[in-house]
Write a protein that holds these residues in place. Sequence first.
Motif, PDB file in Angstrom:
ATOM      1  N   GLY A  36       0.790  -1.230   0.000  1.00 46.58           N
ATOM      2  CA  GLY A  36       0.000   0.000   0.000  1.00 46.58           C
ATOM      3  C   GLY A  36       0.817   1.272   0.000  1.00 46.58           C
ATOM      4  N   LEU A  37       1.942   1.266  -0.680  1.00 47.58           N
ATOM      5  CA  LEU A  37       2.789   2.459  -0.750  1.00 47.58           C
ATOM      6  C   LEU A  37       2.046   3.630  -1.393  1.00 47.58           C
ATOM      7  CD1 LEU A  37       6.131   0.854  -1.932  1.00 47.58           C
ATOM      8  CD2 LEU A  37       5.764   1.983   0.261  1.00 47.58           C
TER       9      LEU A  37
ATOM     10  N   LYS B 243      20.549  -1.264  -0.239  1.00 42.84           N
ATOM     11  CA  LYS B 243      19.762  -2.115   0.649  1.00 42.84           C
ATOM     12  C   LYS B 243      18.915  -1.221   1.555  1.00 42.84           C
ATOM     13  CE  LYS B 243      23.770  -5.243   1.036  1.00 42.84           C
ATOM     14  NZ  LYS B 243      24.735  -4.301   0.428  1.00 42.84           N
ATOM     15  N   PRO B 244      17.953  -1.814   2.279  1.00 49.10           N
ATOM     16  CA  PRO B 244      17.168  -0.995   3.209  1.00 49.10           C
ATOM     17  C   PRO B 244      18.040  -0.245   4.205  1.00 49.10           C
ATOM     18  CG  PRO B 244      16.114  -3.128   2.919  1.00 49.10           C
ATOM     19  CD  PRO B 244      17.437  -3.212   2.212  1.00 49.10           C
ATOM     20  N   GLY B 245      19.178  -0.842   4.588  1.00 51.01           N
ATOM     21  CA  GLY B 245      20.031  -0.219   5.597  1.00 51.01           C
ATOM     22  C   GLY B 245      20.844   0.968   5.119  1.00 51.01           C
TER      23      GLY B 245
ATOM     24  N   LEU C 135      14.281  -8.690  -5.075  1.00 56.52           N
ATOM     25  CA  LEU C 135      13.654 -10.008  -5.103  1.00 56.52           C
ATOM     26  C   LEU C 135      12.957 -10.343  -3.796  1.00 56.52           C
ATOM     27  CD1 LEU C 135      16.546 -11.967  -6.867  1.00 56.52           C
ATOM     28  CD2 LEU C 135      14.458 -11.079  -7.913  1.00 56.52           C
ATOM     29  N   VAL C 136      13.088  -9.457  -2.809  1.00 49.91           N
ATOM     30  CA  VAL C 136      12.443  -9.631  -1.506  1.00 49.91           C
ATOM     31  C   VAL C 136      11.489  -8.459  -1.314  1.00 49.91           C
ATOM     32  CG1 VAL C 136      12.794  -9.863   0.975  1.00 49.91           C
ATOM     33  CG2 VAL C 136      14.508 -10.783  -0.622  1.00 49.91           C
ATOM     34  N   ALA C 137      10.200  -8.746  -1.301  1.00 48.63           N
ATOM     35  CA  ALA C 137       9.201  -7.676  -1.291  1.00 48.63           C
ATOM     36  C   ALA C 137       9.424  -6.689  -0.142  1.00 48.63           C
ATOM     37  CB  ALA C 137       7.795  -8.272  -1.226  1.00 48.63           C
ATOM     38  N   ALA C 138       9.666  -7.192   1.058  1.00 42.95           N
ATOM     39  CA  ALA C 138       9.825  -6.307   2.217  1.00 42.95           C
ATOM     40  C   ALA C 138      11.032  -5.391   2.050  1.00 42.95           C
ATOM     41  CB  ALA C 138       9.966  -7.135   3.489  1.00 42.95           C
TER      42      ALA C 138
ATOM     43  N   ALA D  82      10.896  -1.337   1.525  1.00 45.37           N
ATOM     44  CA  ALA D  82      11.640  -0.499   2.464  1.00 45.37           C
ATOM     45  C   ALA D  82      12.543   0.482   1.738  1.00 45.37           C
ATOM     46  CB  ALA D  82      12.467  -1.379   3.413  1.00 45.37           C
ATOM     47  N   ILE D  83      13.130   0.050   0.617  1.00 46.24           N
ATOM     48  CA  ILE D  83      13.992   0.942  -0.167  1.00 46.24           C
ATOM     49  C   ILE D  83      13.160   2.040  -0.826  1.00 46.24           C
ATOM     50  CG2 ILE D  83      15.474   1.057  -2.215  1.00 46.24           C
ATOM     51  CD1 ILE D  83      16.468  -1.786  -1.430  1.00 46.24           C
TER      52      ILE D  83
END
Length: 253
Positions: free
Chosen positions: A30-31, A217-219, A240-243, A247-248
């Motif tokens: 839901g972005l 990455k998210p970090g 390739l990783v939805a979360a 986050a990015i």
Amino acid sequence: MRKKIVAGNWKMNLTLAQGEQLINDILQAGLKLKEGQEVIVATPFPYLQKAKSLLKSYPGYFVAAQNCYSEKSGAYTGEVSAEMLQSIGVDYVILGHSERREYFQESNAMLAKKIDLVLAAGLKPIFCCGEPLEIRQAETQNAYVAKQLEESLYHLTEEQLKNVVIAYEPIWAIGTGLTASAAQAQDMHAFIRSQIANKFGREAALHTSILYGGSAKPGNAAELFANADVDGGLIGGASLVAADFVAIIEKLA
């Protein structure tokens, strides 16, 4: 002033079912994209139409191919043309990715031809540039990247450039154990923008989106995207990783 973009390059990964699930998981987050923000999904060729159908009702979401051929049509078994991609609703095409340059010996001259075909088909190129480790160690990265830009983009008009996105890949920082700092990313992005300004004018440079393609990455995305000349990212593994991908995207300013 210019688009802020997060593009996910799936490379040669996932089955169709896995890819569909990944897109659905991203959408279910839901972005709420702000004005001028875009999310691009670059799937393998067989999944492009499915990705387009899943994303077509979501403003700000687009589909990219990971490559196209350097000829308009003809007896080139196994290749895919820009015109074919346009006919199935593709929006963007990644060109000159470091893996294509290394494994398939794509030259700057070949990429100039691909750029022309993609633009002629009404699609938008995401042009990748960047230096390998030995060039960075020799501290000649600026000249190396400048040559890539000159030989692949400088034949364009200012009007054509408006449809080009640039992605900087510090190849030396991908899979080597070395890390490109946010300051190093900003330095190269600022250099690329200065080169565009010298050739096409300051206004053109200010409107050109330049993405960072070095293992974001998210970090570290927030620190990277906070730089004045970093307009988002071309994301590999984390897409390739939805979360992680969500986050990015959330780190876009």
